[in-house]
Enzyme design. Structure first.
Site, PDB file in Angstrom:
ATOM      1  N   CYS A 181      -1.996  -1.854   5.185  1.00  0.00           N
ATOM      2  CA  CYS A 181      -0.830  -1.659   4.303  1.00  0.00           C
ATOM      3  C   CYS A 181      -0.413  -2.933   3.573  1.00  0.00           C
ATOM      4  O   CYS A 181       0.482  -2.899   2.738  1.00  0.00           O
ATOM      5  CB  CYS A 181       0.341  -1.056   5.077  1.00  0.00           C
ATOM      6  SG  CYS A 181       0.891  -2.031   6.455  1.00  0.00           S
ATOM      7  N   GLU A 216       0.824  -1.215   0.000  1.00  0.00           N
ATOM      8  CA  GLU A 216       0.000   0.000   0.000  1.00  0.00           C
ATOM      9  C   GLU A 216       0.857   1.264   0.000  1.00  0.00           C
ATOM     10  O   GLU A 216       0.406   2.322  -0.465  1.00  0.00           O
ATOM     11  CB  GLU A 216      -0.930   0.007   1.217  1.00  0.00           C
ATOM     12  CG  GLU A 216      -1.931   1.160   1.180  1.00  0.00           C
ATOM     13  CD  GLU A 216      -2.738   1.262   2.448  1.00  0.00           C
ATOM     14  OE1 GLU A 216      -3.960   1.278   2.357  1.00  0.00           O
ATOM     15  OE2 GLU A 216      -2.140   1.315   3.542  1.00  0.00           O
ATOM     16  N   ARG A 273       7.733  10.022   6.877  1.00  0.00           N
ATOM     17  CA  ARG A 273       7.870   9.460   5.534  1.00  0.00           C
ATOM     18  C   ARG A 273       7.300  10.352   4.427  1.00  0.00           C
ATOM     19  O   ARG A 273       7.744  10.267   3.287  1.00  0.00           O
ATOM     20  CB  ARG A 273       7.170   8.091   5.473  1.00  0.00           C
ATOM     21  CG  ARG A 273       7.760   7.040   6.383  1.00  0.00           C
ATOM     22  CD  ARG A 273       9.104   6.557   5.869  1.00  0.00           C
ATOM     23  NE  ARG A 273       9.697   5.591   6.761  1.00  0.00           N
ATOM     24  CZ  ARG A 273       9.400   4.293   6.780  1.00  0.00           C
ATOM     25  NH1 ARG A 273       8.499   3.823   5.936  1.00  0.00           N
ATOM     26  NH2 ARG A 273       9.987   3.478   7.633  1.00  0.00           N
ATOM     27  N   HIS A 280       2.809   5.873  10.177  1.00  0.00           N
ATOM     28  CA  HIS A 280       1.968   6.456   9.132  1.00  0.00           C
ATOM     29  C   HIS A 280       0.650   6.943   9.709  1.00  0.00           C
ATOM     30  O   HIS A 280       0.225   6.469  10.774  1.00  0.00           O
ATOM     31  CB  HIS A 280       1.637   5.384   8.070  1.00  0.00           C
ATOM     32  CG  HIS A 280       2.786   4.959   7.222  1.00  0.00           C
ATOM     33  ND1 HIS A 280       3.102   3.631   7.011  1.00  0.00           N
ATOM     34  CD2 HIS A 280       3.689   5.673   6.507  1.00  0.00           C
ATOM     35  CE1 HIS A 280       4.149   3.554   6.198  1.00  0.00           C
ATOM     36  NE2 HIS A 280       4.527   4.780   5.890  1.00  0.00           N
TER      37      HIS A 280
HETATM   38  N1  GLY Z   1       8.376  -1.582   8.295  1.00  0.00           N
HETATM   39  C1  GLY Z   1       7.525  -0.772   7.487  1.00  0.00           C
HETATM   40  C2  GLY Z   1       8.142   0.523   7.171  1.00  0.00           C
HETATM   41  O1  GLY Z   1       8.844   1.043   8.003  1.00  0.00           O
HETATM   42  O2  GLY Z   1       7.972   1.063   6.128  1.00  0.00           O
END
Ligand code: GLY
Length: 252
Positions: A246, A65, A131, A161
């Site tokens: 995800c 995802e 992120r 997230h």
């Molecule tokens: N372990 C999932 C991520 O950190 O993207």
């Protein structure tokens, strides 16, 4: 059309990125069985499953995802915030283009992880997380505003997230475990849930959600609201900050 895009977990899942959790042992064989059970839930409900090629060199590749987000017929190919995850797209994008969707690409310096995107009606909440950066939010807004979507940036500091903290029930109520949610007031309707793993639901249809077996009290709460609640164990994937959302891209 109800279609699911997935990818089997890498045997190196335990080496995946970790941001808010401590590293603990992961049973790769159990993770594989849990992933198969997860996919089986969708198959039993009549979903068509498209599988991306294995990418065992990418420990986080099972979390598809994060690589693509679909809005109507537009598939937005992301630019994951973790450089270690960008190579996952090489084997994910061909699945998306093979489905005949229109595509748009998030380009540097923008970053966007699909786990930061929560759609409720025509509102798209985007987590401004470790992120997803401001340029990622802005690019998504530029792509979606002309198509009739409203993009709302949401602070995310307590979890990886946005959807590690909140998701939405079929009626649009946003659900989350309060200690993991920076600001629940940004959502029109917010329902607190009693377990951290209870925040993640996948809407299967207007009456049915799928969630982790790790949150039985939350499942009970959703049942009192008249929902059919299916549960599946994803404990090994939760150890890598994954959840039921995800593990797949859903196309409806
Ligand atoms: N372990 C999932 C991520 O950190 O993207």
């Amino acid at each position: 059309m109800t279609r699911l895009i997935v990818r089997p977990p890498s045997p190196h899942l335990a080496d995946g990125e970790l941001t808010h959790l401590d590293r603990v042992p992961v049973d790769a064989a159990l993770a594989r069985r849990q992933w198969e059970d997860y996919v089986a839930v969708f198959r039993e409900r009549g979903w068509t499953v498209s599988e991306a090629a294995t990418a065992d060199e990418h420990p986080d590749g099972v979390f598809v995802e994060d690589g693509v987000v679909v809005f109507d017929r537009l598939a937005v190919i992301t630019r994951p915030g973790a450089p270690s995850r960008r190579g996952e797209l090489d084997t994910l994008v061909p699945v998306v283009t093979g489905l005949g969707l229109d595509t748009a690409v998030i380009e540097a310096p923008a970053t966007l992880d699909g786990g930061d995107v929560l759609t409720v009606g025509r509102t798209v909440y985007v987590g401004r997380s470790s992120r997803t950066n401001d340029a990622g939010v802005a690019t998504l807004r530029e792509l979606l505003a002309p198509r009739g979507w409203q993009v709302v940036a949401v602070p995310v500091t307590r979890v990886l997230h946005l959807k590690s903290g909140v998701t939405a029930l079929p009626d649009g109520t946003v659900v989350g475990h309060p200690p993991l949610v920076d600001d629940p007031t940004v959502f029109e309707r917010f329902l607190p849930v009693p377990e951290p793993e209870g925040n993640a639901v996948v809407v299967l249809d207007e009456d049915t959600v799928l969630m982790s077996a790790s949150a039985p009290r939350t499942a009970g709460l959703f049942r009192t609201r008249g929902l059919e609640v299916l549960t599946t164990p994803v404990s090994e994937l939760e150890k890598l900050e994954g959840c039921v959302t995800c593990l797949s891209v859903r196309l409806r």
